[in-house]
Design an enzyme around this catalytic site. Structure first.
Site, PDB file in Angstrom:
ATOM      1  N   HIS A 158      -5.969 -21.421  71.641  1.00 37.11           N
ATOM      2  CA  HIS A 158      -7.010 -22.205  70.981  1.00 37.11           C
ATOM      3  C   HIS A 158      -6.762 -23.698  71.202  1.00 37.11           C
ATOM      4  O   HIS A 158      -5.614 -24.137  71.303  1.00 37.11           O
ATOM      5  CB  HIS A 158      -7.034 -21.910  69.479  1.00 37.11           C
ATOM      6  CG  HIS A 158      -7.124 -20.445  69.177  1.00 37.11           C
ATOM      7  ND1 HIS A 158      -8.147 -19.644  69.628  1.00 37.11           N
ATOM      8  CD2 HIS A 158      -6.286 -19.624  68.470  1.00 37.11           C
ATOM      9  CE1 HIS A 158      -7.962 -18.404  69.206  1.00 37.11           C
ATOM     10  NE2 HIS A 158      -6.842 -18.367  68.523  1.00 37.11           N
ATOM     11  N   HIS A 160      -0.966 -16.372  72.687  1.00 35.09           N
ATOM     12  CA  HIS A 160      -0.621 -15.240  71.829  1.00 35.09           C
ATOM     13  C   HIS A 160      -1.523 -14.060  72.145  1.00 35.09           C
ATOM     14  O   HIS A 160      -2.579 -14.196  72.775  1.00 35.09           O
ATOM     15  CB  HIS A 160      -0.742 -15.616  70.348  1.00 35.09           C
ATOM     16  CG  HIS A 160      -2.117 -16.025  69.929  1.00 35.09           C
ATOM     17  ND1 HIS A 160      -2.680 -17.231  70.299  1.00 35.09           N
ATOM     18  CD2 HIS A 160      -3.068 -15.395  69.190  1.00 35.09           C
ATOM     19  CE1 HIS A 160      -3.891 -17.334  69.797  1.00 35.09           C
ATOM     20  NE2 HIS A 160      -4.165 -16.225  69.129  1.00 35.09           N
ATOM     21  N   ARG A 172      -9.436 -17.400  76.793  1.00 36.07           N
ATOM     22  CA  ARG A 172      -8.707 -16.179  77.126  1.00 36.07           C
ATOM     23  C   ARG A 172      -7.855 -16.370  78.373  1.00 36.07           C
ATOM     24  O   ARG A 172      -8.242 -17.074  79.294  1.00 36.07           O
ATOM     25  CB  ARG A 172      -9.687 -15.016  77.290  1.00 36.07           C
ATOM     26  CG  ARG A 172     -10.283 -14.605  75.953  1.00 36.07           C
ATOM     27  CD  ARG A 172     -11.321 -13.501  76.057  1.00 36.07           C
ATOM     28  NE  ARG A 172     -11.722 -13.100  74.703  1.00 36.07           N
ATOM     29  CZ  ARG A 172     -12.625 -13.738  73.969  1.00 36.07           C
ATOM     30  NH1 ARG A 172     -13.233 -14.804  74.476  1.00 36.07           N
ATOM     31  NH2 ARG A 172     -12.926 -13.335  72.747  1.00 36.07           N
TER      32      ARG A 172
END
Length: 442
Positions: free
Chosen positions: A142, A306, A325
């Site tokens: 993010h 993650h 992604r």
């Protein structure tokens, strides 16, 4: 509850339910299936269709209580993860008595709390989400606030539609988040020391075959080594794309080993079961595997790669849908944006444990101004709900709770949620466990 709309108390009681959508089901229908929430039986088909989130929200003063409603939505089937979130993000806001929560807040922005309004404007700065992953989700990262603003403006200027598959930034907010495990939760979090990863590939017996890919792990230093290998793996094609099959075959020989090598091998097989022969498996093997016990948490800052593997947990995050992604997905992978956003530094994963701040109240510390998170364990005399000065979302994850404000009472079964205004002084009673989210600025 005739007194339910007195000043400085619970104003109006109205149902709050999560918006139904792909991959989302009513909270209770699968909280029943987690190990953390008793009773252990599944709900019947009618219960699975119920809207199970109830809200305490301050609206127009003097408005009478609104009756509880049912929803006709049915839960989806054959999904690898399910999530339900509470919040006011414009792309998927919760509802308050059939009214979108973002519209309620736009009409009554005082509900947010003045410190938060000064910092973030008239929008709720956080989302509260329940995530249940049956098996591995995509590698993702993010952005920071500055990166989100720049990326959002850039894609708008380029005319990329908000629902376009190649769209990366769907708003201009960062998305730091914390996940608190409700049952044993497995996740990949950040990058392992590159030399340690190289030694694991060697112990697996594939270092020679993979030398053209993993060579930089020992030939270069630190983040440069990880960045080169990670980005190279995402572009594997032709014969090189079959390297993940070779690694999978080697992992079968070590799946019963103890220690780090055994975990490494089992991670390969676990990912291959969901993403067979996907080159992203090799990218995932550069990362730390973390196992959280119930009540433990992992914080995910901006830039932190993650991937959640399996388990059920509570997530609280900034009010954003920005996900970049990095593999193990059939969705758009923007390699150029990954280069800008990912922090490729390595380190030992940190597990966040709650800090007791009052009897029955544990806080999960984070550096985020957008949110704070607490876990509350009910008691007979009542446990004060923290976070005054901000709009708060409270979700019951175990047992049956009762919220008390003066002479007013509201029963909340497991899976029910409440929205509390900044000036609501409320206590939680009952043999129950609940999570509370609020702005970090109050």
């Amino acid at each position: 509850m005739a007194s339910a709309y007195r000043a400085n108390n619970i104003d109006v009681i109205r149902p709050l339910r999560a918006v139904d959508g792909p991959g989302r089901v009513p909270l209770r229908s699968w909280l029943d299936s987690t190990t953390a929430c008793a009773p252990r039986t599944r709900v019947n088909s009618e219960d699975a269709r119920c809207s199970c989130c109830t809200a305490l929200s301050s609206t127009t003063r003097g408005e009478p209580p609104t009756p509880y409603r049912r929803s006709s939505a049915s839960p989806p089937t054959a999904v690898r993860s399910r999530s339900t979130r509470l919040g006011a993000h414009p792309l998927s806001p919760s509802e308050v008595d059939g009214e979108k929560l973002d519209a309620v807040i736009a009409a009554e922005p005082w509900l947010i709390g003045e410190p938060s309004r000064k910092a973030f404007g008239d929008q709720l700065p956080y989302l509260l989400k329940v995530l249940s992953a049956r098996h591995a989700l995509s590698l993702q990262v993010h952005p920071s606030r500055d990166q989100a603003r720049e990326g959002y403006d850039r894609e708008n200027a380029a005319g990329i539609a908000m629902d376009a598959p190649e769209r990366t930034y769907r708003d201009d907010w960062p998305k730091p988040e914390i996940l608190v495990a409700l049952d044993e939760f497995h996740t990949l979090s950040g990058f392992r020391d590159p030399r340690r990863t190289a030694s694991l590939f060697e112990a697996l017996g594939v270092s020679d075959e993979l030398s053209s890919v993993i060579g930089p792990l020992t030939e270069r230093k630190g983040s440069a080594a990880l960045a080169e290998v990670f980005l190279d793996v995402l572009s594997l094609d032709g014969e090189r794309a079959k390297l993940s099959e070779l690694v999978c075959a080697a992992a079968m020989r070590h799946k019963d080993d103890e220690g780090e090598l055994g975990d490494f091998a089992r991670t390969v097989l676990e990912l291959d079961e969901v993403f067979p022969a996907d080159p992203g498996i090799l990218a995932a093997l550069l990362m730390n595997r973390v196992v959280l016990q119930p009540g433990e948490a992992v914080f995910v800052p901006a830039g932190h790669m993650h991937a959640h593997l399996r388990g059920t947990g509570i997530e609280v995050m900034a009010n954003s849908d920005n996900v970049i992604r990095g593999g193990l997905t059939n969705k758009h992978v923007d390699v150029g944006e990954l280069v800008k956003v990912v922090d490729f530094s390595s380190g030992e994963p940190e597990v966040t444990r709650p800090e007791a701040v009052a009897p029955g109240v544990d806080r999960y510390p984070t550096p985020c101004p957008e949110f704070d998170v607490w876990r509350i364990t009910g008691a007979g005399d009542g446990v004060p709900v923290p976070g005054e000065g901000s709009a708060r979302e409270l979700l019951v994850v175990s047992g049956d709770a009762e919220l008390v404000a003066g002479e007013d009472r509201l029963s909340l079964p497991r899976g029910a949620a409440a929205l509390l205004a900044p000036d609501d002084v409320v206590a939680l009673r009952g043999d129950a466990v609940a999570f509370v989210a609020a702005s970090g600025l109050r």
